[in-house]
Write an enzyme that holds these catalytic residues in place. Structure first.
Site, mmCIF file in Angstrom:
data_model
loop_
_atom_site.group_PDB
_atom_site.id
_atom_site.type_symbol
_atom_site.label_atom_id
_atom_site.label_comp_id
_atom_site.label_asym_id
_atom_site.label_seq_id
_atom_site.Cartn_x
_atom_site.Cartn_y
_atom_site.Cartn_z
ATOM 1 N N LYS A 116 0.842 -1.207 0.000
ATOM 2 C CA LYS A 116 0.000 0.000 0.000
ATOM 3 C C LYS A 116 0.878 1.259 0.000
ATOM 4 O O LYS A 116 2.087 1.186 0.305
ATOM 5 C CB LYS A 116 -0.895 -0.017 1.241
ATOM 6 C CG LYS A 116 -0.121 0.015 2.565
ATOM 7 C CD LYS A 116 -1.030 -0.257 3.759
ATOM 8 C CE LYS A 116 -0.250 -0.218 5.061
ATOM 9 N NZ LYS A 116 -1.079 -0.663 6.208
ATOM 10 N N TYR A 159 15.331 30.048 8.100
ATOM 11 C CA TYR A 159 14.244 30.858 8.658
ATOM 12 C C TYR A 159 14.322 30.983 10.178
ATOM 13 O O TYR A 159 14.561 29.994 10.874
ATOM 14 C CB TYR A 159 12.883 30.254 8.296
ATOM 15 C CG TYR A 159 12.563 30.295 6.824
ATOM 16 C CD1 TYR A 159 12.578 31.493 6.106
ATOM 17 C CD2 TYR A 159 12.216 29.131 6.141
ATOM 18 C CE1 TYR A 159 12.269 31.523 4.755
ATOM 19 C CE2 TYR A 159 11.900 29.155 4.787
ATOM 20 C CZ TYR A 159 11.933 30.346 4.093
ATOM 21 O OH TYR A 159 11.621 30.376 2.766
ATOM 22 N N ARG A 205 -10.459 -0.217 14.886
ATOM 23 C CA ARG A 205 -10.317 0.499 13.625
ATOM 24 C C ARG A 205 -11.285 -0.165 12.656
ATOM 25 O O ARG A 205 -12.464 -0.278 12.953
ATOM 26 C CB ARG A 205 -8.842 0.436 13.186
ATOM 27 C CG ARG A 205 -8.415 1.563 12.301
ATOM 28 C CD ARG A 205 -6.919 1.562 12.045
ATOM 29 N NE ARG A 205 -6.495 0.481 11.173
ATOM 30 C CZ ARG A 205 -5.235 0.309 10.755
ATOM 31 N NH1 ARG A 205 -4.290 1.139 11.139
ATOM 32 N NH2 ARG A 205 -4.912 -0.686 9.952
ATOM 33 N N MET A 227 11.007 24.270 2.660
ATOM 34 C CA MET A 227 10.191 23.469 1.753
ATOM 35 C C MET A 227 11.047 22.655 0.782
ATOM 36 O O MET A 227 10.755 21.499 0.513
ATOM 37 C CB MET A 227 9.228 24.366 0.964
ATOM 38 C CG MET A 227 8.262 23.570 0.094
ATOM 39 S SD MET A 227 7.172 24.588 -0.915
ATOM 40 C CE MET A 227 6.105 25.297 0.331
HETATM 41 C C1 LIG Z 1 -0.329 -1.653 6.867
HETATM 42 C C2 LIG Z 1 -0.929 -2.933 7.299
HETATM 43 C C3 LIG Z 1 -0.125 -4.088 7.462
HETATM 44 C C4 LIG Z 1 1.374 -4.038 7.412
HETATM 45 O O1 LIG Z 1 1.828 -3.481 8.620
HETATM 46 P P1 LIG Z 1 3.403 -3.358 8.967
HETATM 47 O O2 LIG Z 1 3.433 -2.899 10.368
HETATM 48 O O3 LIG Z 1 3.940 -2.356 8.006
HETATM 49 O O4 LIG Z 1 3.968 -4.694 8.763
HETATM 50 C C5 LIG Z 1 -0.754 -5.279 7.731
HETATM 51 N N1 LIG Z 1 -2.101 -5.338 7.856
HETATM 52 C C6 LIG Z 1 -2.888 -4.244 7.748
HETATM 53 C C7 LIG Z 1 -4.351 -4.367 7.930
HETATM 54 C C8 LIG Z 1 -2.330 -3.011 7.479
HETATM 55 O O5 LIG Z 1 -3.120 -1.933 7.394
#
Ligand SMILES: *Cc1c(COP(=O)(O)O)cnc(C)c1O
Length: 420
Positions: A59, A292, A158, A345
């Site tokens: 992802k 800055y 979640r 930036m």
């Molecule tokens: C992102 C994610 C993972 C991977 O998690 P890591 O800590 O990067 O290994 C696995 N399962 C779900 C549902 C996730 O959202």
């Protein structure tokens, strides 16, 4: 397990993200991603979980490493599955011709392109009654059977069906299965404290998960995969490996549990190196304010260097330096110096020290494998008060990703040696 650091950056095998910026030399910074490290990390993860298949989580553009090249490398390393959050991420994989591995997508809102997902042979997660309805509708419309993984909220709070919701949704899911619209192939969940391996919630979640698995199996689901473990649990908790592990960050060679062990201790090699060329180097007098708001003022005659990477490129502004505390670490000319003054930036400034001989065009490294004692993404996370996940994932779209293959380069070098 022996760990060999990848060879120095060598052979670009294509770019993704910022690709329009073209060749390495056209842009004064880049994220170099070693695909051999990704392959080796997946092999190492498979060795940590010998009874499970591996789903490499790709992802968020493969945690900033470039979705398609990273996914292909993970598959070459032995991942039978790829995991993404969003449906379009799954579609992008399939469109790019990544067709061998199973792909699971798990985060979508009503109206998501689920029909396209099914037509692209993507497995879908269901976390709500409305989601099951939409998956069933998409299956009917496409004439396909949707492979569904029911997600259970075993305690993370979640995504996922609470156990009470699972009781409600299960009859509809079984009816859809009887009709041939869906096949319940998986049940899965996600841990809240996997990065604290001894935390009592891990066992508590595992108990709730086992109950959900039992409920589904007794109801007649022929589950293909039960899965709960992210990177941390893959590396530290064999008790929750089940049939499939879902590592993300560890695929990219970063330790999910830095307090337990560094990447090398788990057989992992960081895949991404963030590097740049110095844009400006100049002598300044003592008392010169830097960047800055002059958070840093030189205390002696010295030399400043400008690195053309800033917060637009993912360098965290929270890793700015002050008079008292140097900011995020940068490797320059074999030494490591902290960012001085505010992260801007587009750029950061380094105090290279009196008499420094560095020159514009010299290569600097913000983070890499750490093998040569250089800084790592974890060091930047520590400097910014965050986690290394955020450091690699936030590298901006402007920064070209350059994919290299240190193993191929080594083989090429060996061939050349033989030829000589
Ligand atoms: C992102 C994610 C993972 C991977 O998690 P890591 O800590 O990067 O290994 C696995 N399962 C779900 C549902 C996730 O959202």
């Amino acid at each position: 397990m022996s760990v060999r650091a990848p060879a120095p950056v060598t052979r670009p095998v294509g770019t993704a993200g910022g690709a329009t910026l073209g060749a390495v030399t056209e842009y004064p910074a880049r994220a170099v991603v070693d695909l051999a490290a990704v392959r080796g990390n997946v092999r190492a993860l498979a060795a940590h979980a010998p009874t499970a298949q591996v789903m490499a989580v790709v992802k968020a553009d493969a945690y900033g490493h470039g979705l398609v090249p990273s996914a292909r490398a993970a598959v070459d390393g032995g991942a039978a599955w790829l995991g993404v959050a969003q449906v379009p991420e799954a579609l992008e994989l399939r469109r790019a011709g990544v067709v061998g591995p199973r792909v699971l997508t798990w985060l979508y809102a009503p109206g998501a392109p689920l029909r396209e997902a099914l037509e692209a042979d993507v497995d879908v997660s269901v976390s709500a009654a409305w989601a099951l309805d939409e998956v069933v509708a998409a299956a009917r419309a496409s004439g396909r059977t949707a492979r569904v993984h029911l997600k259970v909220d075993t305690g993370l709070g979640r995504n996922g069906l609470t156990p009470a919701q699972l009781d409600d949704v299960l009859p509809a899911a079984l009816a859809a299965q009887a009709e041939g619209a869906v096949e319940l192939v998986g049940v899965w969940s996600h841990l809240a404290f996997a990065d604290e391996p001894a935390h009592p919630t891990v066992r508590a979640q595992a108990v709730v998960f086992a109950d959900a698995v039992r409920l589904l199996e007794q109801a007649g689901a022929h589950l293909e995969v039960r899965h709960l473990a992210n990177s941390a649990a893959t590396l530290t908790d064999p008790g929750v490996h089940y049939d499939l592990v879902r590592p993300g960050i560890a695929v990219y060679g970063i330790s999910p549990v830095p307090q337990v062990g560094d990447p090398a201790s788990f057989g992992l090699v960081p895949a991404m190196t963030l590097e740049a060329e110095l844009a400006t180097v100049k002598p300044v007098a003592a008392g010169h304010g830097v960047s800055y708001a002059h958070q840093y003022v030189t205390t002696q005659d010295t030399v400043l260097g400008v690195v053309p990477l800033g917060y637009a490129d993912g360098v965290p502004r929270h890793a700015s330096g002050t008079q008292e505390k140097p900011g995020g670490p940068v490797r320059v000319g074999g030494r490591t110096v902290g960012v001085t003054g505010r992260v801007c930036m587009d750029q950061v400034v380094l105090d290279l020290g009196p008499g420094a001989t560095d020159r514009a065009g010299d290569r600097v490294e913000l983070f890499g494998t750490g093998a040569d004692g250089g800084p790592t993404a974890q060091d930047w996370a520590d400097a910014a008060g965050t986690i290394a996940y955020e450091i690699v994932t936030r590298v901006g779209a402007r920064v070209p990703r350059v994919h290299v293959d240190s193993e191929a380069a080594l083989m090429e070098a060996a061939v050349n040696e033989v030829a000589l």
